[in-house]
Design a protein around this motif. Structure first.
Motif, mmCIF file in Angstrom:
data_model
loop_
_atom_site.group_PDB
_atom_site.id
_atom_site.type_symbol
_atom_site.label_atom_id
_atom_site.label_comp_id
_atom_site.label_asym_id
_atom_site.label_seq_id
_atom_site.Cartn_x
_atom_site.Cartn_y
_atom_site.Cartn_z
ATOM 1 N N GLN A 148 0.823 -1.208 0.000
ATOM 2 C CA GLN A 148 0.000 0.000 0.000
ATOM 3 C C GLN A 148 0.859 1.259 0.000
ATOM 4 O O GLN A 148 0.535 2.246 -0.673
ATOM 5 C CB GLN A 148 -0.952 -0.021 1.198
ATOM 6 N N SER A 149 1.970 1.240 0.716
ATOM 7 C CA SER A 149 2.854 2.415 0.710
ATOM 8 C C SER A 149 3.528 2.571 -0.654
ATOM 9 O O SER A 149 3.740 3.697 -1.122
ATOM 10 C CB SER A 149 3.886 2.339 1.831
ATOM 11 N N GLU A 150 3.845 1.464 -1.305
ATOM 12 C CA GLU A 150 4.423 1.527 -2.656
ATOM 13 C C GLU A 150 3.425 2.124 -3.648
ATOM 14 O O GLU A 150 3.797 2.944 -4.478
ATOM 15 C CB GLU A 150 4.848 0.130 -3.126
ATOM 16 N N LYS A 194 3.998 5.520 -5.767
ATOM 17 C CA LYS A 194 3.914 5.518 -7.230
ATOM 18 C C LYS A 194 2.848 6.503 -7.712
ATOM 19 O O LYS A 194 3.037 7.184 -8.714
ATOM 20 C CB LYS A 194 3.598 4.121 -7.773
ATOM 21 N N ARG A 195 1.745 6.588 -6.997
ATOM 22 C CA ARG A 195 0.702 7.558 -7.370
ATOM 23 C C ARG A 195 1.207 8.988 -7.214
ATOM 24 O O ARG A 195 0.917 9.851 -8.046
ATOM 25 C CB ARG A 195 -0.560 7.334 -6.539
ATOM 26 N N ALA A 196 1.959 9.242 -6.153
ATOM 27 C CA ALA A 196 2.526 10.583 -5.955
ATOM 28 C C ALA A 196 3.509 10.911 -7.080
ATOM 29 O O ALA A 196 3.513 12.034 -7.601
ATOM 30 C CB ALA A 196 3.216 10.668 -4.592
ATOM 31 N N GLN A 197 4.318 9.933 -7.461
ATOM 32 C CA GLN A 197 5.249 10.135 -8.573
ATOM 33 C C GLN A 197 4.486 10.421 -9.863
ATOM 34 O O GLN A 197 4.876 11.300 -10.639
ATOM 35 C CB GLN A 197 6.134 8.903 -8.763
ATOM 36 N N LEU A 198 3.404 9.678 -10.089
ATOM 37 C CA LEU A 198 2.603 9.858 -11.299
ATOM 38 C C LEU A 198 1.984 11.252 -11.332
ATOM 39 O O LEU A 198 1.991 11.912 -12.378
ATOM 40 C CB LEU A 198 1.519 8.783 -11.380
ATOM 41 N N LEU A 234 1.436 1.055 -15.040
ATOM 42 C CA LEU A 234 1.545 -0.408 -15.049
ATOM 43 C C LEU A 234 2.030 -0.930 -13.697
ATOM 44 O O LEU A 234 1.536 -1.953 -13.204
ATOM 45 C CB LEU A 234 2.484 -0.868 -16.167
ATOM 46 N N GLU A 235 2.986 -0.251 -13.117
ATOM 47 C CA GLU A 235 3.473 -0.647 -11.793
ATOM 48 C C GLU A 235 2.360 -0.566 -10.752
ATOM 49 O O GLU A 235 2.226 -1.454 -9.904
ATOM 50 C CB GLU A 235 4.640 0.242 -11.358
ATOM 51 N N ILE A 236 1.577 0.499 -10.813
ATOM 52 C CA ILE A 236 0.461 0.666 -9.879
ATOM 53 C C ILE A 236 -0.539 -0.462 -10.051
ATOM 54 O O ILE A 236 -1.011 -1.046 -9.054
ATOM 55 C CB ILE A 236 -0.196 2.052 -10.051
ATOM 56 N N GLN A 237 -0.874 -0.805 -11.286
ATOM 57 C CA GLN A 237 -1.807 -1.909 -11.529
ATOM 58 C C GLN A 237 -1.273 -3.215 -10.952
ATOM 59 O O GLN A 237 -2.022 -3.970 -10.328
ATOM 60 C CB GLN A 237 -2.070 -2.072 -13.030
ATOM 61 N N ALA A 238 0.000 -3.477 -11.167
ATOM 62 C CA ALA A 238 0.606 -4.705 -10.647
ATOM 63 C C ALA A 238 0.577 -4.719 -9.125
ATOM 64 O O ALA A 238 0.252 -5.749 -8.504
ATOM 65 C CB ALA A 238 2.032 -4.850 -11.164
ATOM 66 N N LEU A 239 0.891 -3.596 -8.519
ATOM 67 C CA LEU A 239 0.867 -3.511 -7.057
ATOM 68 C C LEU A 239 -0.552 -3.686 -6.519
ATOM 69 O O LEU A 239 -0.760 -4.356 -5.501
ATOM 70 C CB LEU A 239 1.457 -2.183 -6.587
ATOM 71 N N THR A 297 -4.645 -7.044 -3.742
ATOM 72 C CA THR A 297 -5.853 -7.870 -3.763
ATOM 73 C C THR A 297 -5.511 -9.313 -3.404
ATOM 74 O O THR A 297 -6.200 -9.938 -2.592
ATOM 75 C CB THR A 297 -6.520 -7.804 -5.159
ATOM 76 N N GLN A 298 -4.448 -9.839 -3.995
ATOM 77 C CA GLN A 298 -4.035 -11.211 -3.704
ATOM 78 C C GLN A 298 -3.634 -11.375 -2.248
ATOM 79 O O GLN A 298 -3.975 -12.378 -1.607
ATOM 80 C CB GLN A 298 -2.885 -11.625 -4.627
ATOM 81 N N GLU A 299 -2.928 -10.392 -1.709
ATOM 82 C CA GLU A 299 -2.501 -10.463 -0.306
ATOM 83 C C GLU A 299 -3.705 -10.394 0.636
ATOM 84 O O GLU A 299 -3.759 -11.107 1.640
ATOM 85 C CB GLU A 299 -1.492 -9.352 -0.004
ATOM 86 N N LYS A 300 -4.673 -9.558 0.313
ATOM 87 C CA LYS A 300 -5.888 -9.495 1.143
ATOM 88 C C LYS A 300 -6.613 -10.828 1.131
ATOM 89 O O LYS A 300 -7.071 -11.300 2.177
ATOM 90 C CB LYS A 300 -6.818 -8.379 0.640
ATOM 91 N N HIS A 301 -6.723 -11.440 -0.043
ATOM 92 C CA HIS A 301 -7.374 -12.752 -0.127
ATOM 93 C C HIS A 301 -6.603 -13.799 0.671
ATOM 94 O O HIS A 301 -7.194 -14.629 1.361
ATOM 95 C CB HIS A 301 -7.512 -13.203 -1.590
#
Length: 122
Positions: free
Chosen positions: A8-10, A14-18, A95-100, A105-109
Motif C-alpha cells: 500500500q505504501s508503494e 507511485k501515485r505521488a510520482q505519477l 503499469l506498476e500501480i496496476q501490478a501492485l 488484492t491477492q494479499e488481502k485474499h
C-alpha cells in the motif's frame, strides 16, 4: 511492517510520482506552446537593406538563421523527446500501480483465507 502495508505504501508513492510527472508534463507542454508562439521574435526587429546593409548585416542575418535552427531543434526535437520520455515513464508507473494493486488484492485474499483457516481450526 506487513507485506500488505508495504504494498500500500508503494502504491501511494507511485501515485505521488505519477501526479508529479503529470504536472510536469502539463507544464512542459504549456512551455512548448509558449516557446513555439514566440518563435517569430527571432526575426524582430525586421532588418531591410534600407535599415542595415553590409558585411555586419550579413553576419547578423547568419546568426539569426543559426538561432532559428537552434530554436527549431529545441522547440520541436528536444522538447518532444522530453515529453515522450515523461509520457513513457507515466505509462510505466501506471503499469506498476496496476501490478501492485493486483498484489494487494491477492494479499488481502491470502490474509482472509488464513483468518478463515484459523477460525475453522478453533
Amino acid at each position: 511492517m506487513s507485506y500488505l502495508s508495504y504494498l500500500q505504501s508503494e502504491v501511494a508513492e507511485k501515485r505521488a510520482q505519477l501526479i508529479r510527472l503529470q504536472a510536469s508534463l502539463t507544464k512542459l507542454d504549456g512551455l512548448q506552446s509558449e516557446f513555439l508562439q514566440n518563435k517569430q521574435l527571432v526575426d524582430q526587429p525586421e532588418l531591410s537593406p534600407a535599415t542595415w546593409a553590409g558585411e555586419l548585416a550579413n553576419s547578423f542575418q547568419n546568426i539569426r538563421e543559426d538561432m532559428k535552427m537552434a530554436y527549431q531543434d529545441l522547440s520541436i526535437n528536444q522538447l518532444n523527446f522530453a515529453l515522450t520520455t515523461i509520457e513513457n515513464k507515466a505509462d510505466y508507473l501506471r503499469l506498476e500501480i496496476q501490478a501492485l494493486e493486483l498484489n494487494i488484492t491477492q494479499e488481502k485474499h491470502r490474509l482472509e483465507e488464513e483468518a478463515r483457516e484459523r477460525r475453522n481450526a478453533n
